[in-house]
Design a protein around this motif. Sequence first.
Motif, PDB file in Angstrom:
ATOM      1  N   GLU A   1       0.823  -1.207   0.000  1.00  0.00           N
ATOM      2  CA  GLU A   1       0.000   0.000   0.000  1.00  0.00           C
ATOM      3  C   GLU A   1       0.857   1.258   0.000  1.00  0.00           C
ATOM      4  OE1 GLU A   1      -3.708  -2.006   2.542  1.00  0.00           O
ATOM      5  OE2 GLU A   1      -2.273  -0.649   3.503  1.00  0.00           O
ATOM      6  N   LEU A   2       1.904   1.268   0.819  1.00  0.00           N
ATOM      7  CA  LEU A   2       2.793   2.426   0.876  1.00  0.00           C
ATOM      8  C   LEU A   2       3.508   2.627  -0.448  1.00  0.00           C
ATOM      9  CD1 LEU A   2       4.155   4.682   2.494  1.00  0.00           C
ATOM     10  CD2 LEU A   2       5.869   3.004   3.231  1.00  0.00           C
ATOM     11  N   ARG A   3       3.968   1.523  -1.033  1.00  0.00           N
ATOM     12  CA  ARG A   3       4.642   1.614  -2.324  1.00  0.00           C
ATOM     13  C   ARG A   3       3.735   2.221  -3.390  1.00  0.00           C
ATOM     14  NH1 ARG A   3       3.533  -2.714  -6.278  1.00  0.00           N
ATOM     15  NH2 ARG A   3       4.309  -4.261  -4.811  1.00  0.00           N
ATOM     16  N   ALA A   4       2.476   1.812  -3.411  1.00  0.00           N
ATOM     17  CA  ALA A   4       1.541   2.318  -4.409  1.00  0.00           C
ATOM     18  C   ALA A   4       1.200   3.787  -4.175  1.00  0.00           C
ATOM     19  CB  ALA A   4       0.271   1.484  -4.422  1.00  0.00           C
ATOM     20  N   VAL A   5       1.061   4.193  -2.907  1.00  0.00           N
ATOM     21  CA  VAL A   5       0.748   5.595  -2.612  1.00  0.00           C
ATOM     22  C   VAL A   5       1.903   6.498  -3.031  1.00  0.00           C
ATOM     23  CG1 VAL A   5       0.360   7.264  -0.756  1.00  0.00           C
ATOM     24  CG2 VAL A   5      -0.882   5.102  -0.758  1.00  0.00           C
ATOM     25  N   VAL A   6       3.126   6.124  -2.647  1.00  0.00           N
ATOM     26  CA  VAL A   6       4.297   6.910  -3.047  1.00  0.00           C
ATOM     27  C   VAL A   6       4.459   6.876  -4.557  1.00  0.00           C
ATOM     28  CG1 VAL A   6       6.812   7.088  -2.875  1.00  0.00           C
ATOM     29  CG2 VAL A   6       5.454   6.573  -0.839  1.00  0.00           C
ATOM     30  N   GLY A   7       4.258   5.692  -5.140  1.00  0.00           N
ATOM     31  CA  GLY A   7       4.363   5.569  -6.588  1.00  0.00           C
ATOM     32  C   GLY A   7       3.349   6.425  -7.316  1.00  0.00           C
TER      33      GLY A   7
ATOM     34  N   VAL B   1       4.099  -0.092 -10.692  1.00  0.00           N
ATOM     35  CA  VAL B   1       4.110   0.158  -9.249  1.00  0.00           C
ATOM     36  C   VAL B   1       2.741  -0.056  -8.607  1.00  0.00           C
ATOM     37  CG1 VAL B   1       3.544   2.628  -9.261  1.00  0.00           C
ATOM     38  CG2 VAL B   1       5.136   1.727  -7.546  1.00  0.00           C
ATOM     39  N   PHE B   2       1.684  -0.078  -9.416  1.00  0.00           N
ATOM     40  CA  PHE B   2       0.330  -0.258  -8.891  1.00  0.00           C
ATOM     41  C   PHE B   2      -0.131  -1.713  -8.920  1.00  0.00           C
ATOM     42  CE2 PHE B   2       0.251   4.054 -10.919  1.00  0.00           C
ATOM     43  CZ  PHE B   2       0.379   4.758  -9.730  1.00  0.00           C
ATOM     44  N   HIS B   3       0.738  -2.616  -9.311  1.00  0.00           N
ATOM     45  CA  HIS B   3       0.372  -4.026  -9.390  1.00  0.00           C
ATOM     46  C   HIS B   3       0.925  -4.785  -8.190  1.00  0.00           C
ATOM     47  CE1 HIS B   3      -1.408  -4.258 -13.470  1.00  0.00           C
ATOM     48  NE2 HIS B   3      -0.624  -3.220 -13.707  1.00  0.00           N
ATOM     49  N   GLU B   4       0.107  -5.671  -7.658  1.00  0.00           N
ATOM     50  CA  GLU B   4       0.570  -6.518  -6.552  1.00  0.00           C
ATOM     51  C   GLU B   4       1.608  -7.511  -7.058  1.00  0.00           C
ATOM     52  OE1 GLU B   4      -1.366  -9.011  -2.821  1.00  0.00           O
ATOM     53  OE2 GLU B   4      -2.504  -8.793  -4.688  1.00  0.00           O
ATOM     54  N   THR B   5       1.352  -8.094  -8.208  1.00  0.00           N
ATOM     55  CA  THR B   5       2.312  -8.965  -8.885  1.00  0.00           C
ATOM     56  C   THR B   5       2.436  -8.486 -10.329  1.00  0.00           C
ATOM     57  OG1 THR B   5       0.566 -10.530  -9.523  1.00  0.00           O
ATOM     58  CG2 THR B   5       1.725 -10.949  -7.457  1.00  0.00           C
ATOM     59  N   TRP B   6       3.542  -8.792 -10.964  1.00  0.00           N
ATOM     60  CA  TRP B   6       3.752  -8.302 -12.319  1.00  0.00           C
ATOM     61  C   TRP B   6       4.610  -9.286 -13.097  1.00  0.00           C
ATOM     62  CZ3 TRP B   6       5.622  -6.243  -7.828  1.00  0.00           C
ATOM     63  CH2 TRP B   6       6.997  -6.364  -7.612  1.00  0.00           C
ATOM     64  N   ASP B   7       4.457  -9.224 -14.422  1.00  0.00           N
ATOM     65  CA  ASP B   7       5.285 -10.004 -15.333  1.00  0.00           C
ATOM     66  C   ASP B   7       6.201  -9.039 -16.085  1.00  0.00           C
ATOM     67  OD1 ASP B   7       3.969 -12.412 -14.682  1.00  0.00           O
ATOM     68  OD2 ASP B   7       2.328 -11.900 -16.066  1.00  0.00           O
ATOM     69  N   GLY B   8       7.254  -9.564 -16.644  1.00  0.00           N
ATOM     70  CA  GLY B   8       8.153  -8.711 -17.410  1.00  0.00           C
ATOM     71  C   GLY B   8       9.416  -8.381 -16.634  1.00  0.00           C
TER      72      GLY B   8
ATOM     73  N   LEU C   1      10.616  -5.371 -15.867  1.00  0.00           N
ATOM     74  CA  LEU C   1      10.574  -4.181 -15.026  1.00  0.00           C
ATOM     75  C   LEU C   1       9.774  -4.436 -13.753  1.00  0.00           C
ATOM     76  CD1 LEU C   1       9.949  -1.387 -17.697  1.00  0.00           C
ATOM     77  CD2 LEU C   1      12.115  -2.022 -16.639  1.00  0.00           C
ATOM     78  N   GLY C   2      10.319  -3.975 -12.640  1.00  0.00           N
ATOM     79  CA  GLY C   2       9.611  -4.022 -11.380  1.00  0.00           C
ATOM     80  C   GLY C   2       9.005  -2.667 -11.071  1.00  0.00           C
ATOM     81  N   PRO C   3       8.447  -2.476  -9.875  1.00  0.00           N
ATOM     82  CA  PRO C   3       7.801  -1.204  -9.536  1.00  0.00           C
ATOM     83  C   PRO C   3       8.722  -0.004  -9.654  1.00  0.00           C
ATOM     84  CG  PRO C   3       7.212  -2.912  -7.960  1.00  0.00           C
ATOM     85  CD  PRO C   3       8.295  -3.481  -8.813  1.00  0.00           C
ATOM     86  N   TRP C   4       9.906  -0.076  -9.061  1.00  0.00           N
ATOM     87  CA  TRP C   4      10.784   1.095  -9.049  1.00  0.00           C
ATOM     88  C   TRP C   4      11.572   1.230 -10.347  1.00  0.00           C
ATOM     89  CZ3 TRP C   4       8.651   3.840  -5.720  1.00  0.00           C
ATOM     90  CH2 TRP C   4       8.167   3.303  -4.517  1.00  0.00           C
ATOM     91  N   SER C   5      11.961   0.120 -10.955  1.00  0.00           N
ATOM     92  CA  SER C   5      12.642   0.217 -12.247  1.00  0.00           C
ATOM     93  C   SER C   5      11.678   0.727 -13.318  1.00  0.00           C
ATOM     94  CB  SER C   5      13.225  -1.135 -12.653  1.00  0.00           C
ATOM     95  OG  SER C   5      12.216  -2.133 -12.713  1.00  0.00           O
ATOM     96  N   GLY C   6      10.396   0.382 -13.181  1.00  0.00           N
ATOM     97  CA  GLY C   6       9.404   0.914 -14.120  1.00  0.00           C
ATOM     98  C   GLY C   6       9.265   2.412 -13.989  1.00  0.00           C
ATOM     99  N   LEU C   7       9.229   2.914 -12.745  1.00  0.00           N
ATOM    100  CA  LEU C   7       9.183   4.365 -12.539  1.00  0.00           C
ATOM    101  C   LEU C   7      10.453   5.024 -13.061  1.00  0.00           C
ATOM    102  CD1 LEU C   7       7.576   4.780  -8.995  1.00  0.00           C
ATOM    103  CD2 LEU C   7       6.612   5.509 -11.193  1.00  0.00           C
ATOM    104  N   ALA C   8      11.587   4.325 -12.944  1.00  0.00           N
ATOM    105  CA  ALA C   8      12.837   4.880 -13.468  1.00  0.00           C
ATOM    106  C   ALA C   8      12.765   5.052 -14.983  1.00  0.00           C
ATOM    107  CB  ALA C   8      14.007   3.977 -13.084  1.00  0.00           C
ATOM    108  N   VAL C   9      12.142   4.094 -15.662  1.00  0.00           N
ATOM    109  CA  VAL C   9      11.974   4.214 -17.116  1.00  0.00           C
ATOM    110  C   VAL C   9      11.087   5.414 -17.453  1.00  0.00           C
ATOM    111  CG1 VAL C   9      10.965   3.104 -19.147  1.00  0.00           C
ATOM    112  CG2 VAL C   9      12.395   1.786 -17.577  1.00  0.00           C
ATOM    113  N   THR C  10       9.994   5.568 -16.715  1.00  0.00           N
ATOM    114  CA  THR C  10       9.140   6.743 -16.922  1.00  0.00           C
ATOM    115  C   THR C  10       9.929   8.026 -16.656  1.00  0.00           C
ATOM    116  OG1 THR C  10       7.221   5.462 -16.198  1.00  0.00           O
ATOM    117  CG2 THR C  10       6.959   7.846 -16.276  1.00  0.00           C
ATOM    118  N   GLY C  11      10.786   7.988 -15.637  1.00  0.00           N
ATOM    119  CA  GLY C  11      11.633   9.142 -15.346  1.00  0.00           C
ATOM    120  C   GLY C  11      12.585   9.462 -16.487  1.00  0.00           C
ATOM    121  N   LEU C  12      13.087   8.436 -17.151  1.00  0.00           N
ATOM    122  CA  LEU C  12      13.963   8.675 -18.300  1.00  0.00           C
ATOM    123  C   LEU C  12      13.201   9.353 -19.441  1.00  0.00           C
ATOM    124  CD1 LEU C  12      16.020   5.340 -18.419  1.00  0.00           C
ATOM    125  CD2 LEU C  12      16.826   7.613 -17.718  1.00  0.00           C
ATOM    126  N   TRP C  13      11.969   8.925 -19.673  1.00  0.00           N
ATOM    127  CA  TRP C  13      11.137   9.576 -20.692  1.00  0.00           C
ATOM    128  C   TRP C  13      10.919  11.052 -20.332  1.00  0.00           C
ATOM    129  CZ3 TRP C  13       9.200   7.878 -25.337  1.00  0.00           C
ATOM    130  CH2 TRP C  13       9.288   6.499 -25.598  1.00  0.00           C
TER     131      TRP C  13
END
Length: 240
Positions: free
Chosen positions: A137-143, A202-209, A211-223
Amino acid sequence: MEFTPALHSEWLKIRTLRSLVGGLAAVLLATAMFSALAGADSEGADFDPLFSVFFGVSFGQIAAIAFGTTAMSSEFRGGALRIALTAVPRRGRWFAAKAVAIAVPVLVVGLVTGGVSLAVGEAVLGAKADGLTWGEELRAVVGCGVYLTLMALLAAGLTAVLRSGVATLSMVIPFLLIVSFVIGDMSGSVADVLPDRAGQVVFHETWDGVLGPWSGLAVTGLWAGAALLLGAWRVRRRDA
């Protein structure tokens, strides 16, 4: 003018424009409303309670993008940029102050939006959300706060490049609604690095692929960073 007074000046512009204040309010309202609607329809084998709680971010991001676009495009109307650069001749300093003035309120509103969406979504889901941990929950709110901020900055940077809010919205909104949702589902791992799809991991409890929650945000940050760098280059190279 030094950076701090330049930042204060840009913040005054934002808080005194009703359209921008309304845009920030729309981020919260749209996200919370659509999260509640998504929670009411929470059936299916691939149901993800965390993503259901934060489903409204997909719609709230449109308001965040509109905020970033409007805040930047206002400088290219009526000679506003010439006046700003008279006070702050160093264009890089002015652009940095503008970006920070856009990012900070979106981050604050995004964090509040994340908290409200969590409360609303869990209330609607009821027992279906009991499996969510405090860390998730905290990860998703910050994300939520970080993601909305990055999308607003991405839009602001593109607006500086195109020097038109209409052109930016005409390009970004269809991209999110068509390319990401339709083409993205058919293009496999290539879609994982699109700015919205990467950040929303970052909003998914589980994910495929990969990229994880923070690496996914890092990619968005690069864009977002690339858009801001192009925008700064455009402002420095072209007459006001």
